[in-house]
Design a protein around this motif. Sequence first.
Motif, PDB file in Angstrom:
ATOM      1  N   VAL A  89      54.278  40.298  38.402  1.00  9.91           N
ATOM      2  CA  VAL A  89      53.608  41.342  37.628  1.00  9.91           C
ATOM      3  C   VAL A  89      54.603  41.980  36.656  1.00  9.91           C
ATOM      4  CG1 VAL A  89      52.427  43.567  37.780  1.00  9.91           C
ATOM      5  CG2 VAL A  89      51.951  41.780  39.463  1.00  9.91           C
ATOM      6  N   ASP A  90      54.129  42.293  35.476  1.00  5.89           N
ATOM      7  CA  ASP A  90      54.963  42.923  34.458  1.00  5.89           C
ATOM      8  C   ASP A  90      55.212  44.381  34.861  1.00  5.89           C
ATOM      9  OD1 ASP A  90      56.224  43.819  32.219  1.00  5.89           O
ATOM     10  OD2 ASP A  90      54.671  43.157  30.804  1.00  5.89           O
ATOM     11  N   LEU A  91      56.440  44.698  35.202  1.00  7.08           N
ATOM     12  CA  LEU A  91      56.759  46.043  35.692  1.00  7.08           C
ATOM     13  C   LEU A  91      57.288  46.951  34.581  1.00  7.08           C
ATOM     14  CD1 LEU A  91      58.314  45.030  39.128  1.00  7.08           C
ATOM     15  CD2 LEU A  91      56.030  45.927  38.670  1.00  7.08           C
ATOM     16  N   ASP A  92      57.163  46.514  33.349  1.00  2.00           N
ATOM     17  CA  ASP A  92      57.558  47.383  32.235  1.00  2.00           C
ATOM     18  C   ASP A  92      56.739  48.681  32.313  1.00  2.00           C
ATOM     19  OD1 ASP A  92      58.794  47.057  29.145  1.00  2.00           O
ATOM     20  OD2 ASP A  92      57.135  48.490  29.379  1.00  2.00           O
ATOM     21  N   ASN A 149      48.486  45.717  44.519  1.00  2.00           N
ATOM     22  CA  ASN A 149      48.562  44.801  45.660  1.00  2.00           C
ATOM     23  C   ASN A 149      48.889  43.439  45.100  1.00  2.00           C
ATOM     24  OD1 ASN A 149      47.797  46.261  48.158  1.00  2.00           O
ATOM     25  ND2 ASN A 149      46.064  46.822  46.862  1.00  2.00           N
ATOM     26  N   THR A 150      50.010  42.933  45.478  1.00  2.00           N
ATOM     27  CA  THR A 150      50.460  41.699  44.857  1.00  2.00           C
ATOM     28  C   THR A 150      51.377  40.961  45.821  1.00  2.00           C
ATOM     29  OG1 THR A 150      51.478  40.798  42.852  1.00  2.00           O
ATOM     30  CG2 THR A 150      52.412  42.846  43.698  1.00  2.00           C
ATOM     31  N   PRO A 190      52.877  39.472  50.976  1.00  2.00           N
ATOM     32  CA  PRO A 190      51.944  40.418  50.374  1.00  2.00           C
ATOM     33  C   PRO A 190      52.509  41.830  50.455  1.00  2.00           C
ATOM     34  CG  PRO A 190      51.147  39.664  52.511  1.00  2.00           C
ATOM     35  CD  PRO A 190      52.412  38.934  52.249  1.00  2.00           C
ATOM     36  N   VAL A 191      52.466  42.537  49.360  1.00  2.00           N
ATOM     37  CA  VAL A 191      52.993  43.900  49.342  1.00  2.00           C
ATOM     38  C   VAL A 191      52.062  44.798  48.543  1.00  2.00           C
ATOM     39  CG1 VAL A 191      55.429  43.219  49.499  1.00  2.00           C
ATOM     40  CG2 VAL A 191      54.369  43.500  47.252  1.00  2.00           C
ATOM     41  N   THR A 192      52.216  46.097  48.807  1.00  2.00           N
ATOM     42  CA  THR A 192      51.607  47.107  47.955  1.00  2.00           C
ATOM     43  C   THR A 192      52.754  47.834  47.272  1.00  2.00           C
ATOM     44  OG1 THR A 192      49.795  47.341  49.511  1.00  2.00           O
ATOM     45  CG2 THR A 192      50.096  49.127  47.907  1.00  2.00           C
ATOM     46  N   LEU A 193      52.684  47.895  45.964  1.00  2.00           N
ATOM     47  CA  LEU A 193      53.798  48.423  45.187  1.00  2.00           C
ATOM     48  C   LEU A 193      53.298  49.648  44.429  1.00  2.00           C
ATOM     49  CD1 LEU A 193      56.101  45.996  43.267  1.00  2.00           C
ATOM     50  CD2 LEU A 193      55.623  48.229  42.343  1.00  2.00           C
ATOM     51  N   HIS A 205      40.397  37.400  45.009  1.00  2.00           N
ATOM     52  CA  HIS A 205      41.749  37.911  44.757  1.00  2.00           C
ATOM     53  C   HIS A 205      42.415  38.186  46.104  1.00  2.00           C
ATOM     54  CE1 HIS A 205      44.544  40.847  42.379  1.00  2.00           C
ATOM     55  NE2 HIS A 205      45.172  39.791  42.841  1.00  2.00           N
ATOM     56  N   ALA A 206      42.797  37.111  46.738  1.00  2.00           N
ATOM     57  CA  ALA A 206      43.200  37.152  48.147  1.00  2.00           C
ATOM     58  C   ALA A 206      44.416  38.045  48.387  1.00  2.00           C
ATOM     59  CB  ALA A 206      43.485  35.735  48.638  1.00  2.00           C
ATOM     60  N   ALA A 207      45.385  37.991  47.483  1.00  2.00           N
ATOM     61  CA  ALA A 207      46.598  38.783  47.688  1.00  2.00           C
ATOM     62  C   ALA A 207      46.512  40.122  46.973  1.00  2.00           C
ATOM     63  CB  ALA A 207      47.815  38.002  47.189  1.00  2.00           C
TER      64      ALA A 207
END
Lengths: 197, 953, 107, 415
Positions: free
Chosen positions: A135-138, A149-150, A156-159, C59-61
């Motif tokens: 994911v682009d964190l800019d 959630n990515t 798998p993490v929530t950021l 969107h599994a993850a």
Amino acid sequence: MTVETPTRFSPLAAWQDPLAQLPTGVQVRELPCLTQLTLRVEPGSTAAKAVEAALDITLPGPVSAEMSGDVKALWMGPDECLLVAPDGPADDLIGRLRAAIGDEFATVTDVSAQRTTLALSGHLVRTVLAQGCAVDLDPRVTPVGSCLNTLLAQAPVTLVVRGEAASSVWLLVRSSFASYLATWLVDACTEYRDGDG
Amino acid sequence: MTNPFRARGHGHIDRDTTLTFTFDGRPYAGHPGDTLASALLANGVHHVAGSSKYARPRGVLAAGVEEPNALVQIEAPFPEPMLTATTVELYDGLVARGLSGQGRLSGEPDPARYDTMHAHCDLLVVGAGPAGLAATLAAARSGVRVILVHELPQPGGSLLGSQELLDGRPATEWVGAVVAELDTCPDVRVLRRTTAFGHYDDGLVLALEKRTDHLGAAAPAHVSRQRVWRIRAKQVVYATGAYERPVAFDDNDRPGIMLAGAARTYLNRFGVLPGRQAVVFTTNDSAYPAVLELADAGVRVAAVIDARDDVPAHWRTACDERGIDIRAGHVVTGTSGVEHVSRAHVAPFGQGRLGDRQGIDCDLLLVSGGWNPAVALFSQARGSLRYDAAIGAFVPAQDLDAVRTAGSATGTFTLAGCLADGADAARRALSALGTTGPTIALPATSPQPDAAPTRVLWRVPSPRDGQDGAHQFVDLQRDALVSDVLRATGAGLRSVEHVKRYTTIGTAHDQGRTSGVMTSGIVAEALGVDVADLGTMRLRPPAVPVAFAAFAGRNRGELFDPVRVTALHPWHVEHGALFENVGQWKRPWYYPKADETMEEAVLRECRAARTGVAMMDGSTLGKIDVQGPDAGVLLDRLYTNMMSTLKVGRIRYGVMCGVDGMALDDGTVIRVAEQEFLLTTTTGNAAKVLEWMEEWLQTEWPDLRVHLTSVTEHWVTIPLVGPRSRDVLALVAPGLDVDNDAFPFMSWRAADVAGIPARVCRISFSGELAYEINVPAWHGITVWKALFEAGSPFGITPYGTETMHVLRAEKAYPIIGQDTDGTITPQDLGMSWVVSKKKPDFIGKRSFSRRENRRDDRKQLVGLLPADEQLLLPEGAQIIATSDIPAPPVPMLGHVTSSYRSDALRRTFALALVRSGTQRIGDTLYVPLDGRTIPVTVTDPVLFDKEGTRRDG
Amino acid sequence: MQLITCPWCGQREEIEFHYGGQAHIAYPEDPYALDDEQWAQYVFFRDNPKGPFAERWVHAAGCRRWFNALRDTVTHEFLAVHDIRAQHPLTTGTAPAAHQRKGQEVS
Amino acid sequence: MHPYDNAQATPGDVLPDHPDFLWRNPDPKPSYDVVIVGGGGHGLATAYYLAKNHGITDIAVLEKGWLAGGNMARNTTIIRSNYLWDESSGIYEHSLKLWETLEEDLDYPILFSQRGVLNLAHSLQDVRDSKRRVYANQLNGIDAEWLEPEEVAEVCPIVNTSPDVRHPVLGATYQPRAGIAKHDYVAWGFARRADAYGIDLIQDCEVIGIDVQDGRVTGVCTTRGRIAAGKVALAGAGHSSVLAAMVGLRLPLQSHPLQALVSELLEPVHPTVVMSNAVHVYVSQAHKGELVMGAGIDSYNGYGQRGSFHILERQMAAALELFPVFARAHMLRTWAGIVDVTPDASPIVGLTPVENLYLNCGWGTGGFKATPGVGWAYAHTVATGEPHPYNAPFSLDRFTTGALVDEHGAAAVAH
């Protein structure tokens, strides 16, 4: 026979030292044993409004988090929030929420030990995360208050983006993956050990 | 050590620093800024390697990635196979050798780190030549996010290899100014030594950055050697330049034969004279600057052989000034030489006929057959190409929405044109991004006379072989000749892809950069078709070879695949558990005591569970919280049995099937509250089951008011098993009435266990009196230790998955995925009782009535008792009806799914899926093993405590 | 690797998603009214066009939500994505394929 | 010893030359007894066996691009017959037996090298499934063995059999008679012999319609005109759904990208073929020395002959887990094919509801190894109008009856 003062162990209890020794550009601290509840409620519904009133917060919209109060709300899906509150009995908060929801359709599940929370900060945080996160964190794309959630390095993490200046983020990771992710983070920082940090 | 072939006053190398290296066993010197190829040439080394098929000596043809000849094996500091000498930056201590054919892999582990970095930009520019720099500068000034990747240590691209002036100053000064400005732009990232190699869907461009290769043995170990950049770009401009192509003539492969542009690069970028006396063979204008610059640097140019009848006057004038003979309308027909070219044979060439030949001595034969735009990445992006007959090359037909080319990659070959094209490509990209930028002032180029047309010439007729071309090389790396191409067309082949496979042209390192278009041209001539209709070989990713390790990055060793562990994991490690991988989880397999074999350990653990008390870590079971008014309805539709009728406080076992009626997963369902259930899944299927349930809920039954939440890791789950489990539980949960009537089988209670609020379930996967204690994972260790301590007077024994399997198998509790294989229904497992007759429908039910499902000879789960009570059948063993093994194919009745040595039964036993199994109970069947057959008795699958007397203690 | 626009989370890498095959295959209203061949059509047979294809992804993850997409199977271009709930209430729900891919996933 | 006998060849040999003549390039005739749609390995082999075994030579093989340019040119050339179920091992073993004499039969140096195939097991369930397959194979007369890790190391010393890796090798099944062949050579061998029988191999001829009258096929419409046919045999691999849709036939197929790659030429390091389903990699070292590798199937439907990068990235990581010595080998070229996959991972070969229209598809990743076997059986089906016993179990109606031949659950081995 009972244990009088039960001891709790967070998933990264054994990782405090290695994490403390990371370069200054990547400060990582576990925030163990926070209360976490999955709230499933249709946005804008009577139940949602009742919850918002009970918690005195506004439930966040997609891909964002409401982080101002004691009870923080992280968007997990179109009708799903993760409520994160300070360490304490989850049952009290569940009780308050269920009372507010009443007979409406909304559900609350205690998931406090499902994930642990890492607080990351430092000027290298985005760089380190970019090694494993697509994911682009800019800040212009993923500004403060974003909640994603990515995947980070296959986990798998929530950021949650907390502050731009210090590049501070919360990283919530499933407990079973926590040790793996810590291993990955420490390894990712290898390059910055020699004064680069 | 000196470099005899260095040209004074030329090159972007650091002459103050000397690097020593070894090639083919001999020591040489070079300088920072050199490639291995330039350093070899500076030392007068032209014979780099032997060719793969005919073992002919080969030298350096090119100066970049298009090099087909100069392949080397790096031996130190760490062996790396098959690199092109033209792309290996020189470093101190480099040891390499020429390579003919096959590279060598080291048998030692590669000590280097590799990693991956994600990056995002509005515009990605690939190439830092004039077009790429102009594009980058234009975009940078507009304020968009730009990434510029270029493959050399310094920017400039082709400008590094020329003596072009910009604004009247050496072009590299302009390059320096541009880069200095880019460095001040926070939204511009310049990646040098970085080669884009792959263009994938939606603007994903992969680029390889060689970060420490040029440092040799001095490379810091903690910095990744190479990094794969995964760049997501909204717009891409490929300013990737063009590759010069040779012309085929007899013996066109000798060392000393080089592309004209490459020679120019060696002079200007590296200060290397690739020879003393040159013949230059060209079909176009581009060789003339090389001629003039080399001549001015001291190379004697014996002749320029221009295949065109008309040579532009300005080139003729410039050559005359230097006393260089131009022979228009001539071609090189062949060469002489042993280790090195020593003479070029030239002849007039008109109307398809060669005139009288003449030899010209030389130690350097430069060739230019025109230029092929570097379109590999544009093609990967699905850009279409068209044949440009004027230049004899395939060029991009048109921009794509998000991918463009600029400069010589589009077929624009003048410096002014490349600069303007770069800026224009940026402007179009910005426009596509919905923005604009300031018009940038482009530097003034030296006045250029109009270019004269290229004569498109693929090959020269052979004086020796006529049209055969048996000594004319097309693909130098594959040793493929014009005659091979002609043999292919003669064999009936009409597609260049067939010719490629017939001849192996284009299948080597360089993917045919110098041979592909030439092949199309020769095939087209042979078949009498238009090159445009024939097309050219497909260029495939990666555009340049990339090390496996670079792709793997950090996903190696313990980071190859995430390891998932439970909260109790540290305890298991401390207590000597051996682990079984179950999906990503590490599960304790068994806990051997000193000197114990696995079999001894498992028998001991089983004995404890059946005679005393034992405990295990069941935390990896998937757990899904199902809440809402319609929770029961959803479960009724997904499980084969009825769940909505379950009372709060009670537990039911359930099976889920796929729509095809085959068992998908099983587990227990506990009713937590009127509107809340908690179900468990098998460890390996946890994700699949949750996704399965969500799929039905969201896509088929969105009207149901139910929410599903994974709580797998919220709970630590501890089965406490055995006749003394009640005693242990009573000790740690004094507030819980553990009496059988108060706390019956298949019910659960909330209770404090070791002072921790817990859910205690009375379920059993062993047939023994058993409890399953669930506490929030943070408390897991505390509760586990308390149980262990409380159980120690009873000899409490931790056990692993192996013992769990034995205990459940003695009771014929199937493991989905072990005793089933996706072709087994609940009925096949002898579990018709779990398939509701009352429910009108559930997932899988309709499939039960298909013809195959109604057969009475389906495979069914049965027990097997080997006649030899000590003989352990291997799992997977097949079962046949006869004691003799007939000739193959032998009719097989089924196979052993589970097989164990049982402490409780004091013998071995097995579970098996056997055709018509339930009808065969009592029969003797046979298991072929090592050429003999083992008699086994078919039994009811439940072999231990069939009456269930042990369940309540 | 495709960049897929989740209707909720925006553009994410393909690895965050699981593929669900053809969209708009509703679970039969009365499976028992179908003969075996019709039932097999529902269970096993799916369109497999070359070109635009209405299909399902989850969107599994990410947000774990299923959505429908129109995607070109030749160019891999997503022509449209839409939230199942908003665009296709109850009747056009889609059914899971009979066979799921094996994998090591999280739950 | 036949000069082309390369059964014992080690990697690194020079490839044998192709013959001076391969095939004519005829224009299509207005009518043929049999039209085969798809000039890949299966189509060409079918044509060959129709002529050889059944005396039928009035055949056109229609290829929309260049002969054998689809999956035949894109596979990783692994040949083995150690499939779990009797039905599968039947046709694959028949195929393997044909492979063993194919070089002589076709008089073409197909470089069939019986260097053995290892299928690695990485979990206890892998071990169970693998042993089950070995025991079944042995009773079906197939040379299958179970190897313990140390035996794996003997067969292929570069496999990392250390127990201290993320997914240790717990053993492997081994089929010594399995191996690889050179795909283009195989296809061209069939094509050349078919051409010599007078069969017309017609390239750049895409079928755009199939004519049916009264439930019976009568011909095909192509980009090179209409061609009448007594019988039409489909052999279109990844495009089978598109072809079947021309007669309104819906198939239980999904077409997916499948990627593969080669390295540069390397000195011999890898004497056999190694496949690992659990970590998704399979690799051999081809005749000239290049490592040939394949990966898992991309999850989505795709006709673009290209897949996603993460599949390759994952494959490289897996390859290095198994073969640490590959670290500095280079990926030279990657490509993708279109594999048509059925719900039970077994093919569909047989009759269709349209009279005289025959179907051969759904081979997923198993098509190459089946080439001679299915050509043989499909030719029988087309010639006689009845399935051969080898392909009878692979009828389309098994999806109705439920008599699937489910090769993914139990065999746990793709490709």
